[in-house]
Scaffold this motif. Structure first.
Motif, PDB file in Angstrom:
ATOM      1  N   CYS A 165      39.347  47.692  41.634  1.00 46.44           N
ATOM      2  CA  CYS A 165      40.394  48.344  40.846  1.00 46.44           C
ATOM      3  C   CYS A 165      39.764  49.237  39.781  1.00 46.44           C
ATOM      4  O   CYS A 165      38.536  49.280  39.629  1.00 46.44           O
ATOM      5  N   ASP A 166      40.579  50.004  39.066  1.00 49.51           N
ATOM      6  CA  ASP A 166      40.061  50.965  38.090  1.00 49.51           C
ATOM      7  C   ASP A 166      39.918  50.364  36.693  1.00 49.51           C
ATOM      8  O   ASP A 166      38.989  50.680  35.973  1.00 49.51           O
ATOM      9  N   TRP A 167      40.886  49.559  36.308  1.00 46.76           N
ATOM     10  CA  TRP A 167      40.859  48.916  34.990  1.00 46.76           C
ATOM     11  C   TRP A 167      41.140  47.426  35.159  1.00 46.76           C
ATOM     12  O   TRP A 167      41.891  47.029  36.052  1.00 46.76           O
ATOM     13  N   VAL A 168      40.544  46.651  34.263  1.00 44.70           N
ATOM     14  CA  VAL A 168      40.935  45.246  34.149  1.00 44.70           C
ATOM     15  C   VAL A 168      41.345  44.976  32.709  1.00 44.70           C
ATOM     16  O   VAL A 168      40.609  45.311  31.773  1.00 44.70           O
ATOM     17  N   VAL A 169      42.522  44.440  32.551  1.00 49.24           N
ATOM     18  CA  VAL A 169      42.965  43.992  31.231  1.00 49.24           C
ATOM     19  C   VAL A 169      42.527  42.544  31.115  1.00 49.24           C
ATOM     20  O   VAL A 169      43.060  41.667  31.792  1.00 49.24           O
ATOM     21  N   ALA A 170      41.500  42.327  30.304  1.00 44.31           N
ATOM     22  CA  ALA A 170      40.942  40.987  30.194  1.00 44.31           C
ATOM     23  C   ALA A 170      41.646  40.251  29.065  1.00 44.31           C
ATOM     24  O   ALA A 170      41.740  40.732  27.944  1.00 44.31           O
ATOM     25  N   ASN A 171      42.102  39.075  29.428  1.00 48.41           N
ATOM     26  CA  ASN A 171      42.979  38.290  28.614  1.00 48.41           C
ATOM     27  C   ASN A 171      42.249  37.033  28.166  1.00 48.41           C
ATOM     28  O   ASN A 171      41.823  36.258  29.011  1.00 48.41           O
ATOM     29  N   ASP A 172      42.086  36.852  26.865  1.00 48.89           N
ATOM     30  CA  ASP A 172      41.453  35.623  26.395  1.00 48.89           C
ATOM     31  C   ASP A 172      42.518  34.539  26.286  1.00 48.89           C
ATOM     32  O   ASP A 172      43.327  34.546  25.361  1.00 48.89           O
ATOM     33  N   VAL A 173      42.529  33.636  27.241  1.00 43.84           N
ATOM     34  CA  VAL A 173      43.573  32.599  27.268  1.00 43.84           C
ATOM     35  C   VAL A 173      43.059  31.254  26.750  1.00 43.84           C
ATOM     36  O   VAL A 173      43.626  30.211  27.064  1.00 43.84           O
ATOM     37  N   SER A 174      41.995  31.309  25.935  1.00 46.97           N
ATOM     38  CA  SER A 174      41.470  30.043  25.413  1.00 46.97           C
ATOM     39  C   SER A 174      42.415  29.444  24.364  1.00 46.97           C
ATOM     40  O   SER A 174      42.378  28.258  24.106  1.00 46.97           O
TER      41      SER A 174
END
Ligand code: C5P
Length: 218
Positions: A165-174
């Motif tokens: 994919c082109d972008w990843v929205v990285a989500n901190d779910v800690s």
């Protein structure tokens, strides 16, 4: 459609969990409220896009101005996404179950007194984000999500490469993101990493929609 920079554009958004039935009364699923995906669909529509929101079972209403396609399983979700193509962009925010029970039993599985339960055999589900990223009718911009509890950026960069994919929205779910109203994300692209402050999910959605509009304008 609203007037805005995405007028005339079509965006497909996946949201919510998928449910993978074991028998008529039981299923395997991921935890997902659908809040972030639905908010993104709403934000894209507010910028004028025609939005197809392909959603698994959620308890929230679809945002105004989007066409909702309600699905249950990952297989259904993939079919609905492919049926919605062509699209200018796709945002895969769904928490798709990676596995499904290999066999879908027609009648309810019964408890047999004195006997241990039969094991559940799992089969691998299709990866919708990876399939879209390599599709003959690939949208010009494909955005994925990564929910991580550690090594957030490294894992997102790995996902970008692995899924295509082109972008990843990285989500901190800690913390308390799952089901909550706020999100801390990093936008990971081939050209670098942007750290966004902790924001309400609606604000994350508005920023992401604006970024998508900018990218499609180029
Ligand atoms: O591999 P992982 O599930 O961590 O990747 C998350 C990203 O991939 C999300 O964008 C999610 O919507 C997408 N995904 C998908 N189909 C799957 C699994 C994940 O589209 N079967």
């Amino acid at each position: 459609f609203a007037d805005g920079p995405l007028k005339g554009r079509h965006v497909v958004v996946t949201s919510g969990p998928t449910h993978e039935p074991l028998d008529p009364v039981r299923y395997i699923a991921n935890r997902s409220s659908g809040r972030q995906g639905h908010a993104i669909a709403g934000a894209l529509a507010a910028l004028g896009a025609r939005v197809t929101l392909v959603s698994g079972p959620v308890a929230i209403a679809p945002p105004p101005g989007v066409a909702i396609v309600a699905v249950e399983t990952a297989a259904d979700m993939l079919a609905a996404v492919e049926a919605a193509l062509p699209a200018d962009a796709a945002v895969c925010a769904a928490a798709v179950a990676d596995f499904r029970p290999a066999e879908r039993v027609t009648g309810k599985i019964k408890k047999i007194p004195g006997q241990p339960p039969a094991p559940i055999v799992l089969a691998l589900n299709p990866d919708i984000l990876a399939t879209l990223s390599h599709h003959a009718a690939r949208p010009g911009l494909v955005v994925g999500f990564a929910a991580e509890t550690s090594n957030v950026i490294a894992n997102a960069q790995d996902k970008l490469a692995r899924k295509g994919c082109d972008w990843v929205v990285a989500n901190d779910v800690s913390g308390d993101v799952m089901g909550g109203t706020e999100n801390t994300v990093h936008l990971v692209t081939a050209s670098g990493v942007e750290d966004w402050p902790r924001l309400p999910k609606a604000e994350v959605a508005a920023r992401l929609a604006a970024r998508i509009a900018d990218a499609l304008a180029k």
